[in-house]
Design an enzyme around this catalytic site. Structure first.
Site, PDB file in Angstrom:
ATOM      1  N   CYS A 119       0.815  -1.217   0.000  1.00 36.77           N
ATOM      2  CA  CYS A 119       0.000   0.000   0.000  1.00 36.77           C
ATOM      3  C   CYS A 119       0.851   1.271   0.000  1.00 36.77           C
ATOM      4  O   CYS A 119       0.327   2.365  -0.232  1.00 36.77           O
ATOM      5  CB  CYS A 119      -0.941  -0.004   1.189  1.00 36.77           C
ATOM      6  SG  CYS A 119      -2.082  -1.381   1.126  1.00 36.77           S
ATOM      7  N   HIS A 261      -3.398   7.015   2.383  1.00 37.51           N
ATOM      8  CA  HIS A 261      -3.791   5.706   1.848  1.00 37.51           C
ATOM      9  C   HIS A 261      -5.163   5.367   2.421  1.00 37.51           C
ATOM     10  O   HIS A 261      -5.385   5.444   3.642  1.00 37.51           O
ATOM     11  CB  HIS A 261      -2.741   4.670   2.267  1.00 37.51           C
ATOM     12  CG  HIS A 261      -3.186   3.270   2.044  1.00 37.51           C
ATOM     13  ND1 HIS A 261      -3.687   2.831   0.842  1.00 37.51           N
ATOM     14  CD2 HIS A 261      -3.224   2.202   2.887  1.00 37.51           C
ATOM     15  CE1 HIS A 261      -4.008   1.560   0.955  1.00 37.51           C
ATOM     16  NE2 HIS A 261      -3.737   1.154   2.175  1.00 37.51           N
ATOM     17  N   ASN A 291     -10.101  -0.536   0.199  1.00 42.01           N
ATOM     18  CA  ASN A 291      -8.645  -0.379   0.136  1.00 42.01           C
ATOM     19  C   ASN A 291      -8.148  -1.015  -1.166  1.00 42.01           C
ATOM     20  O   ASN A 291      -8.119  -2.239  -1.289  1.00 42.01           O
ATOM     21  CB  ASN A 291      -8.038  -1.062   1.366  1.00 42.01           C
ATOM     22  CG  ASN A 291      -6.526  -1.028   1.388  1.00 42.01           C
ATOM     23  OD1 ASN A 291      -5.883  -0.716   0.389  1.00 42.01           O
ATOM     24  ND2 ASN A 291      -5.948  -1.373   2.527  1.00 42.01           N
TER      25      ASN A 291
HETATM   26  N1  ACO Z   1     -17.971  -8.737  10.660  1.00 43.56           N
HETATM   27  C1  ACO Z   1     -18.402  -8.977  11.919  1.00 43.56           C
HETATM   28  N2  ACO Z   1     -17.567  -9.207  12.930  1.00 43.56           N
HETATM   29  C2  ACO Z   1     -16.246  -9.220  12.676  1.00 43.56           C
HETATM   30  C3  ACO Z   1     -15.732  -8.981  11.390  1.00 43.56           C
HETATM   31  C4  ACO Z   1     -16.653  -8.741  10.357  1.00 43.56           C
HETATM   32  N3  ACO Z   1     -16.277  -8.513   9.089  1.00 43.56           N
HETATM   33  N4  ACO Z   1     -14.381  -9.039  11.443  1.00 43.56           N
HETATM   34  C5  ACO Z   1     -14.047  -9.298  12.714  1.00 43.56           C
HETATM   35  N5  ACO Z   1     -15.177  -9.408  13.458  1.00 43.56           N
HETATM   36  C6  ACO Z   1     -15.317  -9.693  14.889  1.00 43.56           C
HETATM   37  C7  ACO Z   1     -14.108 -10.421  15.440  1.00 43.56           C
HETATM   38  O1  ACO Z   1     -14.257 -11.812  15.260  1.00 43.56           O
HETATM   39  C8  ACO Z   1     -14.153 -10.002  16.878  1.00 43.56           C
HETATM   40  O2  ACO Z   1     -15.118 -10.774  17.539  1.00 43.56           O
HETATM   41  P1  ACO Z   1     -14.833 -11.387  19.001  1.00 43.56           P
HETATM   42  O3  ACO Z   1     -14.620 -10.172  19.883  1.00 43.56           O
HETATM   43  O4  ACO Z   1     -16.061 -12.159  19.287  1.00 43.56           O
HETATM   44  O5  ACO Z   1     -13.573 -12.194  18.847  1.00 43.56           O
HETATM   45  C9  ACO Z   1     -14.695  -8.577  16.849  1.00 43.56           C
HETATM   46  O6  ACO Z   1     -15.329  -8.427  15.559  1.00 43.56           O
HETATM   47  C10 ACO Z   1     -13.630  -7.518  16.967  1.00 43.56           C
HETATM   48  O7  ACO Z   1     -12.542  -7.837  16.087  1.00 43.56           O
HETATM   49  P2  ACO Z   1     -11.311  -6.879  15.910  1.00 43.56           P
HETATM   50  O8  ACO Z   1     -10.337  -7.529  14.989  1.00 43.56           O
HETATM   51  O9  ACO Z   1     -10.840  -6.436  17.251  1.00 43.56           O
HETATM   52  O10 ACO Z   1     -12.001  -5.638  15.164  1.00 43.56           O
HETATM   53  P3  ACO Z   1     -11.412  -4.192  14.944  1.00 43.56           P
HETATM   54  O11 ACO Z   1     -12.222  -3.181  15.643  1.00 43.56           O
HETATM   55  O12 ACO Z   1      -9.904  -4.162  15.163  1.00 43.56           O
HETATM   56  O13 ACO Z   1     -11.675  -3.986  13.398  1.00 43.56           O
HETATM   57  C11 ACO Z   1     -10.454  -4.048  11.344  1.00 43.56           C
HETATM   58  C12 ACO Z   1     -11.075  -4.859  12.447  1.00 43.56           C
HETATM   59  C13 ACO Z   1     -11.562  -3.274  10.626  1.00 43.56           C
HETATM   60  C14 ACO Z   1      -9.794  -5.014  10.357  1.00 43.56           C
HETATM   61  C15 ACO Z   1      -9.402  -3.040  11.908  1.00 43.56           C
HETATM   62  O14 ACO Z   1      -8.557  -3.717  12.804  1.00 43.56           O
HETATM   63  C16 ACO Z   1      -8.596  -2.388  10.860  1.00 43.56           C
HETATM   64  O15 ACO Z   1      -9.086  -1.652  10.012  1.00 43.56           O
HETATM   65  N6  ACO Z   1      -7.256  -2.586  10.868  1.00 43.56           N
HETATM   66  C17 ACO Z   1      -6.374  -2.062   9.839  1.00 43.56           C
HETATM   67  C18 ACO Z   1      -6.316  -3.049   8.719  1.00 43.56           C
HETATM   68  C19 ACO Z   1      -5.804  -2.473   7.442  1.00 43.56           C
HETATM   69  O16 ACO Z   1      -6.056  -1.310   7.118  1.00 43.56           O
HETATM   70  N7  ACO Z   1      -5.123  -3.307   6.643  1.00 43.56           N
HETATM   71  C20 ACO Z   1      -4.641  -2.926   5.376  1.00 43.56           C
HETATM   72  C21 ACO Z   1      -3.362  -2.127   5.514  1.00 43.56           C
HETATM   73  S1  ACO Z   1      -2.788  -1.542   4.028  1.00 43.56           S
HETATM   74  C22 ACO Z   1      -1.942  -2.749   3.147  1.00 43.56           C
HETATM   75  O17 ACO Z   1      -0.738  -2.723   3.072  1.00 43.56           O
HETATM   76  C23 ACO Z   1      -2.684  -3.822   2.390  1.00 43.56           C
END
Ligand code: ACO
Length: 335
Positions: A119, A261, A291
């Protein structure tokens, strides 16, 4: 004097272009595949829908279409282009897709190559191209960011499949003798934290003959520790941008647009808050595209230029960040 001229070379921004595939995948539709909901995805990420490549929309096709519209805006004779850099992690050909784009464009006098930094790829490619132009050997460059992560997602993994989409964007940049509209930049990587986000080799073995084995080609789907990537982004991006603003003697009030980004709206807002840049100056289109990896920055920039949000001489603070881990920042004056 020839030598003084050489030292004064900078770059100016002449054109932008972008392309996204027609197929739209909504949050509602993803929730038919995995246990999630439109409400969860929107509130955690800001994303409503994303584009998905089908045949005829691979990285070469998308990159070509984005590059062509950038060249048209620049009003360049295609034969005057010296350099094409394609930032991608998902080339159509692992040996490189940039020469295929060069050929489709008919840019017969250009050298074209791929650059991979996930990214951060577009930003790294833009900075790389600008160094070639400032070096005085090339006059005109097209920098493309294009990715097709839909091919590398585990569509049964709800933690990652909701985030990504496909697309391409491009900028046309030119060497100048008397000013530099790439005001400043910085780039960083930290391989120690690389395991937070990978698209790794599948490490499958086979035998050539009885006692000689080899690793077959191929990749496992994206593996991501979402929380760690999130913490990395909201910590490192404000730091690198703040340092860059200080180094270039720009206060955040002088910034017209914050162009990050497009990973997650919460990341965009958090970085804006830390830099004291108000929400109305934060460019965002991730609601429509998710993304798109190396494509997000030029895709967003092209949209904002074409709808006249970004105007000539506007100051844009931009930052790319992602796998590697890698991150970078640039301060740009448009035009
Ligand atoms: N739908 C419903 N529930 C979900 C989903 C979903 N799609 N995904 C995860 N959950 C659940 C999990 O299982 C967890 O449940 P639990 O508490 O019962 O175990 C709960 O939601 C919370 O999960 P978290 O992983 O803590 O959720 P978070 O608030 O961190 O959000 C997210 C997840 C959106 C992925 C966030 O962490 C994020 O945006 N991180 C950055 C990721 C990113 O931008 N990556 C790309 C980088 S750029 C590159 O180089 C490609």
């Amino acid at each position: 004097m020839e030598e003084t001229k050489f030292n004064q070379i900078g770059v100016s921004f002449k054109g932008s272009g972008s392309y996204v595939p027609d197929q739209i995948l909504t949050n509602q539709e993803i929730s038919q595949k995995v246990d999630t909901s439109d409400e969860w995805i929107k509130s955690r990420t800001g994303i409503s829908e994303r584009r998905i490549s089908s045949s005829g929309d691979n990285v070469t096709d998308m990159g070509y279409k984005a590059a062509l519209t950038a060249i048209e805006m620049a009003n360049w004779d295609i034969k005057t282009i010296d350099l094409i850099i394609l930032a991608t992690s998902t080339p159509h050909d692992l040996f490189g897709s940039a020469p295929a784009i060069q050929s489709k464009l008919g840019a017969c006098n250009a050298v074209a190559f791929d650059l991979t930094a996930a990214c951060s790829g577009f930003l790294f490619a833009l900075i790389t191209a600008s160094q070639f132009l400032k070096g005085g050997n090339f006059q005109r460059a097209v920098v493309i960011g294009a990715d097709q992560l839909s091919s590398y997602i585990d569509w049964n993994d709800r933690r990652s499949c909701i985030l990504f989409g496909d697309g391409a964007g491009a900028l046309a940049i030119e060497a100048t003798n008397d000013f530099d509209n790439l005001i400043g930049f910085d780039m960083r990587t930290d391989g120690e934290r690389g395991s937070f986000l990978n698209l790794p080799s599948n490490n499958n073995k086979d035998l050539i003959i009885d006692n000689i084995d080899f690793l077959t080609g191929g990749f496992s789907p994206i593996q991501m520790n979402g929380q760690e990537v999130y913490k990395f982004a909201v910590r490192e991006v404000p730091i690198i941008l703040d340092k860059l603003l200080k180094k270039t003697n720009y206060s955040s009030e002088k910034v017209d647009w914050l162009l990050l980004h497009q990973a997650n709206q919460r990341i965009l807002d958090s970085v804006g808050d830390r830099l004291k840049i108000p929400r109305e100056k934060i460019l965002s289109n991730l609601e429509k595209y998710g993304n798109t990896s190396a494509a997000t920055i030029p895709l967003m920039m092209d949209e904002a230029i074409r709808n006249s949000s970004i105007k000539k001489n506007d100051i844009i603070a931009t930052s790319g960040f992602g796998a590697g881990l890698s991150w970078g920042a640039a301060l740009i004056k448009w035009g």
